[in-house]
Design a protein around this motif. Sequence first.
Motif, PDB file in Angstrom:
ATOM      1  N   ARG A   1       0.821  -1.214   0.000  1.00  0.00           N
ATOM      2  CA  ARG A   1       0.000   0.000   0.000  1.00  0.00           C
ATOM      3  C   ARG A   1       0.858   1.268   0.000  1.00  0.00           C
ATOM      4  O   ARG A   1       0.503   2.269  -0.614  1.00  0.00           O
ATOM      5  CB  ARG A   1      -0.933   0.008   1.201  1.00  0.00           C
ATOM      6  N   ASP A   2       2.006   1.212   0.691  1.00  0.00           N
ATOM      7  CA  ASP A   2       2.924   2.351   0.680  1.00  0.00           C
ATOM      8  C   ASP A   2       3.482   2.578  -0.721  1.00  0.00           C
ATOM      9  O   ASP A   2       3.601   3.723  -1.169  1.00  0.00           O
ATOM     10  CB  ASP A   2       4.081   2.128   1.660  1.00  0.00           C
ATOM     11  N   TYR A   3       3.828   1.502  -1.421  1.00  0.00           N
ATOM     12  CA  TYR A   3       4.313   1.629  -2.800  1.00  0.00           C
ATOM     13  C   TYR A   3       3.200   2.127  -3.723  1.00  0.00           C
ATOM     14  O   TYR A   3       3.440   2.936  -4.612  1.00  0.00           O
ATOM     15  CB  TYR A   3       4.894   0.302  -3.301  1.00  0.00           C
ATOM     16  N   ARG A   4       1.994   1.642  -3.496  1.00  0.00           N
ATOM     17  CA  ARG A   4       0.846   2.126  -4.275  1.00  0.00           C
ATOM     18  C   ARG A   4       0.697   3.633  -4.111  1.00  0.00           C
ATOM     19  O   ARG A   4       0.557   4.366  -5.089  1.00  0.00           O
ATOM     20  CB  ARG A   4      -0.431   1.417  -3.800  1.00  0.00           C
ATOM     21  N   ASP A   5       0.753   4.106  -2.886  1.00  0.00           N
ATOM     22  CA  ASP A   5       0.609   5.534  -2.621  1.00  0.00           C
ATOM     23  C   ASP A   5       1.744   6.344  -3.254  1.00  0.00           C
ATOM     24  O   ASP A   5       1.528   7.458  -3.741  1.00  0.00           O
ATOM     25  CB  ASP A   5       0.539   5.792  -1.120  1.00  0.00           C
ATOM     26  N   LEU A   6       2.943   5.797  -3.275  1.00  0.00           N
ATOM     27  CA  LEU A   6       4.072   6.462  -3.921  1.00  0.00           C
ATOM     28  C   LEU A   6       3.842   6.565  -5.429  1.00  0.00           C
ATOM     29  O   LEU A   6       4.089   7.613  -6.031  1.00  0.00           O
ATOM     30  CB  LEU A   6       5.364   5.693  -3.634  1.00  0.00           C
ATOM     31  N   LEU A   7       3.337   5.513  -6.039  1.00  0.00           N
ATOM     32  CA  LEU A   7       3.047   5.535  -7.475  1.00  0.00           C
ATOM     33  C   LEU A   7       1.940   6.544  -7.801  1.00  0.00           C
ATOM     34  O   LEU A   7       2.021   7.256  -8.807  1.00  0.00           O
ATOM     35  CB  LEU A   7       2.648   4.138  -7.960  1.00  0.00           C
ATOM     36  N   ILE A   8       0.932   6.620  -6.964  1.00  0.00           N
ATOM     37  CA  ILE A   8      -0.145   7.591  -7.172  1.00  0.00           C
ATOM     38  C   ILE A   8       0.407   9.013  -7.066  1.00  0.00           C
ATOM     39  O   ILE A   8       0.095   9.870  -7.893  1.00  0.00           O
ATOM     40  CB  ILE A   8      -1.296   7.369  -6.168  1.00  0.00           C
ATOM     41  N   ALA A   9       1.250   9.269  -6.078  1.00  0.00           N
ATOM     42  CA  ALA A   9       1.837  10.606  -5.912  1.00  0.00           C
ATOM     43  C   ALA A   9       2.689  10.980  -7.125  1.00  0.00           C
ATOM     44  O   ALA A   9       2.617  12.110  -7.616  1.00  0.00           O
ATOM     45  CB  ALA A   9       2.681  10.649  -4.640  1.00  0.00           C
ATOM     46  N   ALA A  10       3.468  10.030  -7.626  1.00  0.00           N
ATOM     47  CA  ALA A  10       4.297  10.297  -8.807  1.00  0.00           C
ATOM     48  C   ALA A  10       3.411  10.591 -10.013  1.00  0.00           C
ATOM     49  O   ALA A  10       3.689  11.513 -10.786  1.00  0.00           O
ATOM     50  CB  ALA A  10       5.215   9.117  -9.083  1.00  0.00           C
ATOM     51  N   HIS A  11       2.355   9.828 -10.171  1.00  0.00           N
ATOM     52  CA  HIS A  11       1.439  10.040 -11.295  1.00  0.00           C
ATOM     53  C   HIS A  11       0.810  11.433 -11.226  1.00  0.00           C
ATOM     54  O   HIS A  11       0.712  12.123 -12.245  1.00  0.00           O
ATOM     55  CB  HIS A  11       0.359   8.966 -11.295  1.00  0.00           C
ATOM     56  N   GLN A  12       0.408  11.842 -10.055  1.00  0.00           N
ATOM     57  CA  GLN A  12      -0.198  13.160  -9.895  1.00  0.00           C
ATOM     58  C   GLN A  12       0.807  14.274 -10.181  1.00  0.00           C
ATOM     59  O   GLN A  12       0.474  15.278 -10.799  1.00  0.00           O
ATOM     60  CB  GLN A  12      -0.775  13.308  -8.487  1.00  0.00           C
ATOM     61  N   GLN A  13       2.050  14.094  -9.768  1.00  0.00           N
ATOM     62  CA  GLN A  13       3.074  15.111  -9.990  1.00  0.00           C
ATOM     63  C   GLN A  13       3.494  15.187 -11.447  1.00  0.00           C
ATOM     64  O   GLN A  13       3.735  16.274 -11.968  1.00  0.00           O
ATOM     65  CB  GLN A  13       4.305  14.834  -9.129  1.00  0.00           C
ATOM     66  N   LEU A  14       3.584  14.036 -12.109  1.00  0.00           N
ATOM     67  CA  LEU A  14       4.075  14.001 -13.487  1.00  0.00           C
ATOM     68  C   LEU A  14       2.977  14.251 -14.502  1.00  0.00           C
ATOM     69  O   LEU A  14       3.235  14.718 -15.605  1.00  0.00           O
ATOM     70  CB  LEU A  14       4.759  12.664 -13.771  1.00  0.00           C
ATOM     71  N   GLY A  15       1.753  13.889 -14.166  1.00  0.00           N
ATOM     72  CA  GLY A  15       0.624  14.170 -15.040  1.00  0.00           C
ATOM     73  C   GLY A  15       0.609  13.412 -16.348  1.00  0.00           C
ATOM     74  O   GLY A  15       0.172  13.937 -17.359  1.00  0.00           O
ATOM     75  N   GLY A  16       1.058  12.173 -16.341  1.00  0.00           N
ATOM     76  CA  GLY A  16       1.038  11.398 -17.573  1.00  0.00           C
ATOM     77  C   GLY A  16       1.230   9.926 -17.296  1.00  0.00           C
ATOM     78  O   GLY A  16       1.326   9.504 -16.146  1.00  0.00           O
TER      79      GLY A  16
END
Length: 95
Positions: A48-63
């Motif tokens: 779940r921590d890795y999932r949250d990290l991937l979501i944060a990266a996706h939101q920051q990168l926007g793609g």
Amino acid sequence: MARVRGRSGGRISVAALTCYKPGHRTRLVDRPRRDDGRRDGRKSFSWRDYRDLLIAAHQQLGGPSVLVRDNLNVHEAADLRQWAAAREWLTIGPA
């Protein structure tokens, strides 16, 4: 070199993604996790921590994102693979 003695009061783990996007600067998205020393507390990152990290990266990168991972057991967790399979913006490459 400075020498540090004594106990620091806990272990800190860091999970990080190095993000590359053509025509843009390289970015590092990271999340620290501190072991609070409790017996019932988790010392390492969960899926779940890795999932949250991937979501944060996706939101920051926007793609869309392509994840290249190693063979760490939590990276291979069935729950993380199932979650990732349902995300059209995320592609997981082979280890």
